[in-house]
Design an enzyme around this catalytic site. Structure first.
Site, short mmCIF file in Angstrom:
data_model
loop_
_atom_site.label_atom_id
_atom_site.label_comp_id
_atom_site.label_asym_id
_atom_site.label_seq_id
_atom_site.Cartn_x
_atom_site.Cartn_y
_atom_site.Cartn_z
N LYS A 183 0.84 -1.22 0.00
CA LYS A 183 0.00 0.00 0.00
C LYS A 183 0.87 1.26 0.00
CE LYS A 183 0.67 1.42 4.35
NZ LYS A 183 1.05 2.76 4.80
N THR A 240 -3.52 5.87 3.64
CA THR A 240 -2.23 6.40 3.18
C THR A 240 -2.36 7.15 1.85
OG1 THR A 240 -1.40 4.37 4.18
CG2 THR A 240 0.21 5.79 3.20
O1 LIG Z 1 1.73 3.32 7.59
C1 LIG Z 1 1.30 4.40 7.91
C2 LIG Z 1 -0.11 4.62 8.23
O2 LIG Z 1 -0.80 3.43 8.44
C3 LIG Z 1 2.20 5.57 7.92
O3 LIG Z 1 2.35 5.99 6.65
P1 LIG Z 1 3.64 6.80 6.15
O4 LIG Z 1 4.83 5.93 6.46
O5 LIG Z 1 3.38 7.01 4.71
O6 LIG Z 1 3.66 8.09 6.92
#
Ligand SMILES: O=C(CO)COP(=O)(O)O
Ligand SMILES: NC(=O)C1=CN([C@@H]2O[C@H](COP(=O)(O)OP(=O)(O)OC[C@H]3O[C@@H](n4cnc5c(N)ncnc54)[C@H](OP(=O)(O)O)[C@@H]3O)[C@@H](O)[C@H]2O)C=CC1
Length: 318
Positions: A183, A240
């Site tokens: 994801k 995300t």
């Molecule tokens: O995994 C995450 C939210 O579930 C954090 O996302 P990021 O690492 O893109 O900040």
């Protein structure tokens, strides 16, 4: 069960804050100066500013002390985990090791469970993943995560749940790992779409086709469809790809708009795009969005060429 969090980044700190509500927790930082600073200020100003550290939280840079706990949460960037496990395997073997990292190890093409089992064959390996920003967890906002273990682990689920952190458990470790890893790649792509001003409709299309390619690879590798549709897959994809709190999304936005991005910020999807693309090639799975992100990250393609390449793919059935 005593818990320690190894890795004092944003996520490890947030989990340590939340888990301190229900029992003793230790937070280990690799740098002594970082641990001393946190202990003095009762705040992790470097990685999670603005979140007070509870008095009950024991902070140290002494790995021997921290790893005396039975449950060790590994909260470091995915590409660091293999080296960390190799360096400390004797100390960590026999413990319950819960990976909180999202990604595929570029050197081996493996996820956290396989890395843990290879380095520490006597350990019980688990993965904690799902839609959750560190800042939200630290503020005590309601959050739901997936805890994946090979053998059912209601005891661990109970220990790692708090009044605001609700864990669902599964034995589908492959699905949970891959959902969380892939994801992030799609989130970078969603950021590119928004950064390049291609619009919300294009982002929705990309998220949907991204979910299709995440599922193709994960199912081929043994994941269950319901895991992909759950918190660790679809749930985290939605979070995300739609929030500017996400570093992967913001990195994509910078790529799409041609803006600079601080290379010190953890962006798991960047290395994982290449690792996932290689896995797709090895298993005969088409992953056009992932391949595009790997090429964009590697500066092998411009944004406009990447978009043209995706739009000119042959028309086919959904
Ligand atoms: O995994 C995450 C939210 O579930 C954090 O996302 P990021 O690492 O893109 O900040
Ligand atoms: N932030 C979030 O909202 C969420 C993050 N995650 C996942 O958690 C993982 C960690 O991310 P996050 O905490 O945000 O990242 P950060 O960038 O905030 O912090 C990373 C931490 O890892 C430490 N670290 C780096 N290399 C090593 C190493 N070799 N040995 C020990 N410690 C090391 C760093 O130490 P130092 O400070 O000394 O550099 C730092 O404290 C990622 O896989 C991410 O996807 C999952 C859900 C949410």
């Amino acid at each position: 069960m005593k818990v320690a969090v190894l890795g004092a980044g944003a996520f490890g700190t947030a989990l340590a804050i939340s888990l301190s509500q229900t029992g003793p927790v230790a937070l280990w930082a690799r740098e002594a100066s970082h641990a001393a600073e946190m202990a003095a200020r009762r705040e992790n100003a470097r990685r999670l500013p603005g979140a007070p550290l509870p008095e009950a939280l024991n902070i140290s840079a002494d790995l021997a002390r921290a790893s005396a706990a039975e449950v060790l949460l590994l909260a470091m960037p995915m590409q660091q985990m293999g080296g960390f496990l190799a360096a400390h395997s004797t100390r960590l073997d026999g413990k319950i090791l819960v990976s909180c990292s999202k990604g595929i190890d570029l050197a081996t093409g493996q996820g956290p469970i396989a890395l843990i089992e290879a380095a520490c064959p006597g350990a019980r390996a688990a993965v904690l993943t799902g839609p959750s920003f560190a800042a939200d967890i630290a503020r005590g906002l309601p959050t739901a995560l997936t805890l994946a273990t090979r053998a059912d682990a209601p005891d661990l689920q109970a220990r790692l749940s708090t009044p605001t952190l609700r864990l669902y458990r599964t034995t589908d470790t492959v699905g949970a790992e891959l959902g969380g890893a892939l994801k992030n790649v799609i989130a970078i792509a969603a950021g590119v779409v928004i950064g390049a001003k291609l619009g919300d409709s294009a982002r929705a299309a990309l998220m949907t086709r991204g979910f299709a390619e995440m599922s193709r690879l994960a199912l081929k590798l043994g994941a269950r469809p319901e895991t992909l549709a759950g918190l660790s897959g679809f749930g985290d994809l939605v979070l995300t790809c739609t929030s500017a709190q996400s570093r992967n999304f913001r990195f994509g936005q910078a790529l799409g708009s041609g803006a600079a991005f601080d290379a010190a910020i953890t962006v798991e999807g960047a290395a994982t795009a290449r690792a996932a693309m290689e896995l797709g090639l090895r298993h005969g799975i088409e992953m056009p969005i992932t391949a595009m992100i790997a090429a964009l990250v590697g500066r092998e393609l411009s944004v406009s060429d990447a978009v043209s390449a995706l739009l000119s793919r042959p028309l086919k059935e959904e």
